[in-house]
Motif scaffolding. Structure first.
Motif, PDB file in Angstrom:
ATOM      1  N   CYS A   1       2.139  -7.362  -9.158  1.00 17.82           N
ATOM      2  CA  CYS A   1       3.325  -7.367  -8.304  1.00 17.82           C
ATOM      3  C   CYS A   1       4.546  -7.661  -9.161  1.00 17.82           C
ATOM      4  CB  CYS A   1       3.194  -8.394  -7.181  1.00 17.82           C
ATOM      5  SG  CYS A   1       3.165 -10.099  -7.750  1.00 17.82           S
ATOM      6  N   ASN A   2       5.697  -7.262  -8.663  1.00 21.47           N
ATOM      7  CA  ASN A   2       6.935  -7.493  -9.413  1.00 21.47           C
ATOM      8  C   ASN A   2       7.937  -8.281  -8.596  1.00 21.47           C
ATOM      9  OD1 ASN A   2       7.561  -5.584  -7.536  1.00 21.47           O
ATOM     10  ND2 ASN A   2       8.241  -4.022  -8.980  1.00 21.47           N
ATOM     11  N   GLY A   3       7.419  -9.172  -7.764  1.00 25.17           N
ATOM     12  CA  GLY A   3       8.285 -10.039  -6.970  1.00 25.17           C
ATOM     13  C   GLY A   3       7.566 -11.309  -6.588  1.00 25.17           C
TER      14      GLY A   3
ATOM     15  N   GLY B   1       5.385 -11.081  -0.817  1.00 26.45           N
ATOM     16  CA  GLY B   1       4.354 -10.055  -0.683  1.00 26.45           C
ATOM     17  C   GLY B   1       4.906  -8.670  -0.461  1.00 26.45           C
ATOM     18  N   ARG B   2       6.140  -8.422  -0.930  1.00 27.64           N
ATOM     19  CA  ARG B   2       6.752  -7.101  -0.853  1.00 27.64           C
ATOM     20  C   ARG B   2       6.967  -6.660   0.582  1.00 27.64           C
ATOM     21  NH1 ARG B   2       9.556  -5.687  -4.200  1.00 27.64           N
ATOM     22  NH2 ARG B   2       9.046  -3.496  -4.426  1.00 27.64           N
TER      23      ARG B   2
ATOM     24  N   PRO C   1       4.317   6.126   1.290  1.00 29.30           N
ATOM     25  CA  PRO C   1       5.120   6.596   0.147  1.00 29.30           C
ATOM     26  C   PRO C   1       6.613   6.645   0.447  1.00 29.30           C
ATOM     27  CG  PRO C   1       3.970   8.431   1.189  1.00 29.30           C
ATOM     28  CD  PRO C   1       3.418   7.175   1.793  1.00 29.30           C
ATOM     29  N   SER C   2       6.972   6.716   1.726  1.00 29.41           N
ATOM     30  CA  SER C   2       8.397   6.750   2.071  1.00 29.41           C
ATOM     31  C   SER C   2       9.094   5.474   1.628  1.00 29.41           C
ATOM     32  CB  SER C   2       8.568   6.956   3.579  1.00 29.41           C
ATOM     33  OG  SER C   2       7.931   5.901   4.308  1.00 29.41           O
ATOM     34  N   ILE C   3       8.399   4.333   1.739  1.00 33.01           N
ATOM     35  CA  ILE C   3       8.987   3.055   1.333  1.00 33.01           C
ATOM     36  C   ILE C   3       9.258   3.047  -0.167  1.00 33.01           C
ATOM     37  CG2 ILE C   3       8.623   0.564   1.192  1.00 33.01           C
ATOM     38  CD1 ILE C   3       9.172   1.513   3.985  1.00 33.01           C
ATOM     39  N   ALA C   4       8.298   3.569  -0.951  1.00 30.57           N
ATOM     40  CA  ALA C   4       8.480   3.628  -2.404  1.00 30.57           C
ATOM     41  C   ALA C   4       9.694   4.484  -2.759  1.00 30.57           C
ATOM     42  CB  ALA C   4       7.225   4.182  -3.064  1.00 30.57           C
TER      43      ALA C   4
ATOM     44  N   HIS D   1       0.856  -1.191   0.000  1.00 27.77           N
ATOM     45  CA  HIS D   1       0.000   0.000   0.000  1.00 27.77           C
ATOM     46  C   HIS D   1       0.888   1.235   0.000  1.00 27.77           C
ATOM     47  CE1 HIS D   1      -3.560  -2.499   0.753  1.00 27.77           C
ATOM     48  NE2 HIS D   1      -2.780  -3.184   1.563  1.00 27.77           N
ATOM     49  N   LEU D   2       1.429   1.542  -1.166  1.00 28.63           N
ATOM     50  CA  LEU D   2       2.397   2.624  -1.273  1.00 28.63           C
ATOM     51  C   LEU D   2       1.763   3.996  -1.122  1.00 28.63           C
ATOM     52  CD1 LEU D   2       4.622   1.225  -4.157  1.00 28.63           C
ATOM     53  CD2 LEU D   2       5.004   1.108  -1.694  1.00 28.63           C
TER      54      LEU D   2
END
Length: 403
Positions: free
Chosen positions: A387-389, A392-393, A170-173, A165-166
């Protein structure tokens, strides 16, 4: 002329009847069926042998046949099974003895603050690994100070975030994007030869990074060349993660012997190339010997064949760029080499990040977009997920790497 042919046929028939008259009629009836059955069996064995050679190579096929033949010797199969049983029993008995005091049910009353003391007590039984376990932990020093302390504080700040949940985190992104960008800059993204479009994402480790690179390469070559029966060629010194990726992604894997210098043998790899090859692999360096493969030669080979080329920098990724700056004669290994399409590099090794952090990079967005996996749930939820992995990120480690 016709009379002569007729006489020859009658003579042949008489000769055949004379020869067959000495056999029982039932034998003459059964014999063709036996011959047909034997022909089918021999044909099947030849087919299986050819298939075995095709899938494992001549050397591998001979090894498999030899071991299978040895197991047919009276007493050998029983001996092997007994030895396997001893190993299994030892493993199981060891596991059971180590679990005698394990807690297998939730306690009736919580441990409260005592849980910390319990954790400290159990941890005190671990090996004193600080600075002593090469290939296990890559950071030296005490866990309560210095670099360890910084990592632990950074982790505690983001341990409950959810990178899925970016919009909420947003800091993680941002941290992930900056980690990827900084890593890409180390591997030639600022150089003209790379094309300046290097991109990627973080993963849980070198195995996942390799798996994602293989998945992207397979799908990219499917779109580009229409390859439906993908094959991958790797040197014997390559990481076992490729074997895992090949099984997961249904790719035929060829392991090719290294040369006398323990490097990937470019000529040997070339002999295995065919219309179904989607990628080849090189390491800088390889795990078994710490030797850098001939990346430039492999890149040229991949470029000429129009296939993908992955470089495994999981071990040396955060050593080689700096060694090169210090003046050591490091051969080219990154995206400045034409033909390199992807790179994997582990931050949790000599990047000194926490365990469970790696980066997979791609030469451009055309290759990386093959990584995206989309899922549609239209029956009840009308949801589109992507998803790109593999996992579960869980990227609460991202900020630890960024710091």
């Amino acid at each position: 002329m016709e009379k002569g042919v007729g006489e020859w046929i009658r003579g042949l028939r008489a000769s055949a009847n004379g020869t067959l008259s000495q056999y029982e009629p039932v034998t003459l009836v059964i014999f063709p069926f036996v011959v047909s059955l034997l022909s089918l069996v021999v044909g099947r064995l030849i087919h299986l042998s050819l298939q075995l050679v095709q899938e494992n190579g001549l050397k591998g096929a001979i090894s498999i046949i030899l071991m299978s033949t040895i197991r047919l010797i009276p007493g050998v199969r029983g001996y092997i099974e007994r030895e396997k049983g001893k190993v299994v029993d030892k493993m199981q008995s060891g596991a059971k003895s180590g679990r005698e005091n394990w807690q297998t049910e939730l306690p009736r009353a919580g441990l409260g603050i005592g849980v910390i003391e319990r954790l400290k007590f159990e941890k005190s039984k671990d090996v004193q690994w600080q600075g002593r376990c090469s290939g296990t932990v890559y950071i030296g020093g005490s866990e309560s100070e210095g670099h360890f302390s910084l990592i632990n504080e950074a982790y505690s700040m983001f341990s409950h975030t959810n990178p899925l949940h970016l919009s909420i985190f947003p800091s993680i992104a941002r941290f992930e994007g900056e980690v990827v960008a900084m890593t890409a800059s180390l591997f030639g993204n600022r150089e003209k030869a790379s094309g300046g479009q290097v991109c990627g994402n973080m993963s849980s480790g070198g195995t996942e990074s390799i798996l994602l690179a293989v998945k992207s390469s397979r799908d990219y070559m499917k779109v580009k060349k229409g390859i439906m029966k993908p094959e991958m060629i790797i040197p014997e010194s390559a990481h076992s993660a490729y074997d895992k990726a090949a099984r997961y992604l249904k790719i035929k894997l060829w392991r090719v012997p290294v040369n006398e210098d323990f490097q990937a043998d470019v000529k040997a790899i070339q002999r295995y190339l065919n219309k179904n090859t989607v990628m080849i692999v090189g390491s800088a360096p390889g795990f078994p010997h710490g030797i850098i493969d001939p990346i430039e030669e492999l890149g040229d080979l991949a470029l000429r064949w129009g296939i993908c080329f992955h470089v495994d920098l999981c071990l040396g990724g955060f050593v080689l760029p700096f060694a090169r700056k210090l003046g050591y004669p490091i051969p080219p290994f990154d995206f400045t080499v034409q033909g390199v399409t992807s790179i994997s590099v582990d931050i949790h090794k000599y990047g000194l990040g926490p365990k469970g952090t790696s980066v997979v990079l791609y030469r451009n967005h055309e290759i990386r977009k093959m990584l995206m996996m989309e899922f549609y749930y239209c029956n009840l939820t009308a949801t589109i997920c992507g998803c790109n992995g593999v996992d579960g990120r869980s990227l609460c480690f991202t900020n630890c790497c960024w710091k």
